[in-house]
Write an enzyme that holds these catalytic residues in place. Structure first.
Site, PDB file in Angstrom:
ATOM      1  N   TYR A  66       0.890  -1.159   0.000  1.00 13.88           N
ATOM      2  CA  TYR A  66       0.000   0.000   0.000  1.00 13.88           C
ATOM      3  C   TYR A  66       0.927   1.207   0.000  1.00 13.88           C
ATOM      4  O   TYR A  66       1.615   1.474   0.986  1.00 13.88           O
ATOM      5  CB  TYR A  66      -0.871  -0.022   1.255  1.00 13.88           C
ATOM      6  CG  TYR A  66      -1.920   1.072   1.329  1.00 13.88           C
ATOM      7  CD1 TYR A  66      -1.558   2.395   1.545  1.00 13.88           C
ATOM      8  CD2 TYR A  66      -3.273   0.776   1.198  1.00 13.88           C
ATOM      9  CE1 TYR A  66      -2.507   3.400   1.625  1.00 13.88           C
ATOM     10  CE2 TYR A  66      -4.231   1.779   1.285  1.00 13.88           C
ATOM     11  CZ  TYR A  66      -3.845   3.079   1.498  1.00 13.88           C
ATOM     12  OH  TYR A  66      -4.781   4.090   1.582  1.00 13.88           O
TER      13      TYR A  66
ATOM     14  N   THR B  81      11.072   0.653   3.604  1.00 10.13           N
ATOM     15  CA  THR B  81      11.232   2.061   3.271  1.00 10.13           C
ATOM     16  C   THR B  81      11.986   2.844   4.346  1.00 10.13           C
ATOM     17  O   THR B  81      11.996   2.450   5.528  1.00 10.13           O
ATOM     18  CB  THR B  81       9.838   2.702   3.080  1.00 10.13           C
ATOM     19  OG1 THR B  81       9.966   4.124   2.924  1.00 10.13           O
ATOM     20  CG2 THR B  81       8.957   2.440   4.293  1.00 10.13           C
TER      21      THR B  81
ATOM     22  N   TYR C   1       1.768   5.582   6.853  1.00  9.43           N
ATOM     23  CA  TYR C   1       2.455   4.675   5.922  1.00  9.43           C
ATOM     24  C   TYR C   1       3.690   4.084   6.589  1.00  9.43           C
ATOM     25  O   TYR C   1       3.923   2.871   6.546  1.00  9.43           O
ATOM     26  CB  TYR C   1       2.830   5.436   4.656  1.00  9.43           C
ATOM     27  CG  TYR C   1       3.760   4.678   3.743  1.00  9.43           C
ATOM     28  CD1 TYR C   1       3.311   3.581   3.013  1.00  9.43           C
ATOM     29  CD2 TYR C   1       5.097   5.070   3.603  1.00  9.43           C
ATOM     30  CE1 TYR C   1       4.171   2.881   2.175  1.00  9.43           C
ATOM     31  CE2 TYR C   1       5.954   4.384   2.769  1.00  9.43           C
ATOM     32  CZ  TYR C   1       5.492   3.287   2.050  1.00  9.43           C
ATOM     33  OH  TYR C   1       6.346   2.601   1.236  1.00  9.43           O
TER      34      TYR C   1
END
Length: 283
Positions: free
Chosen positions: A56, A96, A120
């Site tokens: 996502y 990330t 996120y």
């Protein structure tokens, strides 16, 4: 060896599909909002390794949709990792720099404390923790600023905007390493092969392109390489507000990746030239 890839049309997944041994699953074949189905897909295909290149990635939307983001970025990778651990096969998961606070100017090391500043980042950190907890052969590969000729990314956005504008304002106080998707794909494959031979290489690693630049510097390089005359105005992050907070420091220390897997940081400038030529050939 057969490598099962979650993700089909994303930037990294598209590059992974260049490898003949890869079987890439689309969203209809493996929906990450159904973690149990992802684990079942691994058991059904019985691959020699699995790579999760799906996520996502709508950073701003995740602020209002954190529950779904956490299922896709947290629960699903955990289920995949557990299935791989049960089969004793390598699992490579892409993460990330957003798991860090984004503070300071020193490149983040894999063992630095995490402190995500948005939904996120929290969802991706949940995935990392679930993968580690599964206890199998695993590698978490944190990366940043991904670009390629496919999908949505900064390079393609700059080219689109410069199609009808000769002046652009671009953030100049966020610093990171643009990373070619092809380099990420190649790294994932190399890691999977090496993990199959040596479980002790399991861990968290970083990969980002060199040298580090600001978004404004990156835009300047894009326009120079593409032969476009665009006047750039550097602006601070505060002048470009977004629902989700962006990190100012996205620098990643990639030394352990080189020490353990002999994989060096890619030069994003060479990759940028290749990507622009690829995009030009498609027009």
């Amino acid at each position: 060896m057969t490598v099962l890839v979650f993700g089909h049309d994303g930037q990294v997944a598209t590059e992974l599909r260049r490898f003949p041994e890869v079987v890439a699953l689309s969203r209809t074949e493996a929906d990450l909002s159904d973690p149990a189905a992802c684990a079942a897909a691994i058991r059904a295909h019985a691959p020699r390794a699995a790579i999760n290149a799906a996520a996502y990635t709508a950073v701003d939307r995740a602020e209002e949709d954190e529950a779904l983001a956490t299922i896709i970025n947290g629960d699903a990778p955990g289920a995949m990792a557990e299935a791989c651990a049960a089969l004793d096969i390598p699992f490579v998961h892409i993460s990330t720099d957003y798991v860090f606070s984004g503070a300071g100017e020193v490149p983040w090391r894999p063992d630095d404390p995490t402190a995500p500043q948005n939904a996120y980042g929290r969802s991706k950190l949940a995935g990392e923790r679930a993968v580690v907890a599964a206890g199998g052969r695993y590698a978490i590969l944190r990366t940043s600023w991904v670009f390629s000729a496919q999908g949505a990314n900064f390079v393609k956005t700059m080219l689109r905007l410069s199609g009808n504008r000769d002046r652009l304002s671009v953030v100049s106080d966020q610093i990171g390493g643009p990373t070619p998707a092809r380099a990420i794909a190649e790294t994932c494959m190399s890691i999977a092969v090496q993990l199959a031979d040596d479980k002790k290489k399991s861990g968290i690693y970083h990969l980002s392109g060199a040298p580090e630049v600001s978004w404004c510097d990156f835009a300047e390089a894009i326009f120079h390489c593409a032969g476009r005359e665009v006047v750039l105005t550097p602006i601070p992050t505060r002048d470009y507000p977004t629902p989700a907070m962006r990190p100012l420091n996205s620098r990643l220390n990639c030394q352990s990746l080189y020490e353990v897997f002999a994989i060096a940081r890619p030069d994003w400038r060479a990759a940028l030239d290749r990507v622009l030529k690829e995009l030009e050939s498609e027009t």
